[in-house]
Scaffold this motif. Structure first.
Motif, PDB file in Angstrom:
ATOM      1  N   ALA A   1       0.838  -1.203   0.000  1.00 15.46           N
ATOM      2  CA  ALA A   1       0.000   0.000   0.000  1.00 15.46           C
ATOM      3  C   ALA A   1       0.870   1.249   0.000  1.00 15.46           C
ATOM      4  N   ARG A   2       1.941   1.213   0.740  1.00 16.88           N
ATOM      5  CA  ARG A   2       2.868   2.349   0.760  1.00 16.88           C
ATOM      6  C   ARG A   2       3.561   2.497  -0.597  1.00 16.88           C
ATOM      7  N   ARG A   3       3.923   1.400  -1.219  1.00 12.62           N
ATOM      8  CA  ARG A   3       4.528   1.456  -2.552  1.00 12.62           C
ATOM      9  C   ARG A   3       3.534   1.995  -3.580  1.00 12.62           C
ATOM     10  N   TYR A   4       2.260   1.662  -3.409  1.00 14.17           N
ATOM     11  CA  TYR A   4       1.203   2.178  -4.284  1.00 14.17           C
ATOM     12  C   TYR A   4       1.131   3.701  -4.196  1.00 14.17           C
ATOM     13  N   VAL A   5       1.123   4.230  -2.992  1.00 15.39           N
ATOM     14  CA  VAL A   5       1.065   5.681  -2.785  1.00 15.39           C
ATOM     15  C   VAL A   5       2.292   6.350  -3.392  1.00 15.39           C
ATOM     16  N   ILE A   6       3.456   5.764  -3.173  1.00 15.83           N
ATOM     17  CA  ILE A   6       4.696   6.330  -3.718  1.00 15.83           C
ATOM     18  C   ILE A   6       4.673   6.301  -5.241  1.00 15.83           C
ATOM     19  N   THR A   7       4.193   5.212  -5.818  1.00 12.81           N
ATOM     20  CA  THR A   7       4.074   5.123  -7.273  1.00 12.81           C
ATOM     21  C   THR A   7       3.216   6.255  -7.805  1.00 12.81           C
ATOM     22  N   ASP A   8       2.084   6.504  -7.156  1.00  8.60           N
ATOM     23  CA  ASP A   8       1.175   7.567  -7.575  1.00  8.60           C
ATOM     24  C   ASP A   8       1.835   8.939  -7.446  1.00  8.60           C
ATOM     25  N   LEU A   9       2.480   9.189  -6.311  1.00 11.84           N
ATOM     26  CA  LEU A   9       3.150  10.471  -6.102  1.00 11.84           C
ATOM     27  C   LEU A   9       4.302  10.670  -7.084  1.00 11.84           C
ATOM     28  N   LEU A  10       5.014   9.606  -7.370  1.00 11.98           N
ATOM     29  CA  LEU A  10       6.127   9.684  -8.307  1.00 11.98           C
ATOM     30  C   LEU A  10       5.629  10.075  -9.700  1.00 11.98           C
ATOM     31  N   ASP A  11       4.538   9.457 -10.120  1.00 14.33           N
ATOM     32  CA  ASP A  11       3.940   9.825 -11.409  1.00 14.33           C
ATOM     33  C   ASP A  11       3.453  11.276 -11.391  1.00 14.33           C
ATOM     34  N   ASP A  12       2.855  11.704 -10.274  1.00 11.64           N
ATOM     35  CA  ASP A  12       2.404  13.092 -10.147  1.00 11.64           C
ATOM     36  C   ASP A  12       3.578  14.065 -10.254  1.00 11.64           C
TER      37      ASP A  12
ATOM     38  N   VAL B   1       3.668  -0.289  -7.659  1.00 14.24           N
ATOM     39  CA  VAL B   1       2.385  -0.962  -7.484  1.00 14.24           C
ATOM     40  C   VAL B   1       1.346  -0.063  -8.142  1.00 14.24           C
ATOM     41  N   GLN B   2       0.604  -0.625  -9.092  1.00 16.99           N
ATOM     42  CA  GLN B   2      -0.374   0.205  -9.797  1.00 16.99           C
ATOM     43  C   GLN B   2      -1.671  -0.550  -9.983  1.00 16.99           C
ATOM     44  N   ALA B   3      -2.032  -0.785 -11.232  1.00 18.49           N
ATOM     45  CA  ALA B   3      -3.320  -1.359 -11.599  1.00 18.49           C
ATOM     46  C   ALA B   3      -3.572  -2.690 -10.872  1.00 18.49           C
ATOM     47  N   GLY B   4      -4.788  -2.823 -10.407  1.00 19.82           N
ATOM     48  CA  GLY B   4      -5.187  -4.067  -9.766  1.00 19.82           C
ATOM     49  C   GLY B   4      -4.958  -4.125  -8.269  1.00 19.82           C
ATOM     50  N   PHE B   5      -4.246  -3.159  -7.722  1.00 17.62           N
ATOM     51  CA  PHE B   5      -4.001  -3.178  -6.279  1.00 17.62           C
ATOM     52  C   PHE B   5      -5.247  -2.744  -5.533  1.00 17.62           C
ATOM     53  N   VAL B   6      -5.600  -3.480  -4.500  1.00 21.06           N
ATOM     54  CA  VAL B   6      -6.762  -3.158  -3.675  1.00 21.06           C
ATOM     55  C   VAL B   6      -6.264  -2.799  -2.289  1.00 21.06           C
ATOM     56  N   ARG B   7      -6.692  -1.610  -1.850  1.00 25.78           N
ATOM     57  CA  ARG B   7      -6.258  -1.167  -0.516  1.00 25.78           C
ATOM     58  C   ARG B   7      -7.084  -1.789   0.513  1.00 25.78           C
TER      59      ARG B   7
END
Length: 140
Positions: A42-53, A134-140
C-alpha cells in the motif's frame, strides 16, 4: 517517539521503576516494527502515484508539494521495509540517517538542491529496492 524518550532520555526521577521499564522495552525498540506485506505494498502504491504526479506536474508549487510528500512516504517505506521505527517532523530525517547515512544522503541531496528530476530518479531506485511499483489491480 515516546519509546526513544523512555530508553534514551536523561533520568530525572525513576530509580528501580524506570530501570524495569527500560529493560522491558529495550528489546521492543531493538526489534523494530513489523509491517505486513500488504501495508508495504500500500505504501509502494502511494509512492508510485506520487512519483507519477511529480514527473507529470508543471506548476512549481505543485512539484515542490508533491516532492516533499514523496520524500516523507519514501523515507517511511525505507525504514519500515528494514523494520526501523519511524519519526515525524525532524525525527524522520534523523531516523533515516541513523538507519543508513549514505542512502539518506542519496535520497535527500537532489531534493535539497532542487533537482526534482534527479530526486524522482532516486525515489524510483529506492522503490525498486523495496519491491517495485504498485499500480493497476491493487486493492487497498
Amino acid at each position: 517517539m515516546l519509546l526513544h524518550m523512555l530508553l534514551e532520555g536523561i533520568e530525572l526521577r525513576g530509580g528501580r521503576a524506570l530501570t524495569e521499564l527500560r529493560e522491558g522495552w529495550r528489546d521492543v525498540l531493538a526489534g523494530g516494527p513489523e509491517a505486513s506485506a500488504h501495508e508495504l505494498a500500500a505504501r509502494r502504491y502511494v509512492i508510485t502515484d506520487l512519483l507519477d504526479d511529480l514527473r507529470d506536474a508543471v506548476d512549481p508549487m505543485e512539484r515542490h508539494a508533491v516532492a516533499f510528500a514523496l520524500f516523507e512516504k519514501t523515507a517511511e517505506l525505507l525504514l519500515l521495509h528494514d523494520r526501523r521505527w519511524l519519526g515525524t517532523g525532524k525525527y524522520l530525517p534523523r531516523r533515516l540517517r541513523e538507519w543508513n547515512p549514505e542512502r539518506a544522503e542519496a535520497l535527500t541531496e537532489p531534493l535539497l538542491r532542487g533537482d526534482l528530476v534527479a530526486f524522482a530518479d532516486r525515489v524510483d531506485h529506492e522503490l525498486i529496492r523495496a519491491g517495485g511499483r504498485v499500480q493497476a489491480g491493487f486493492v487497498r
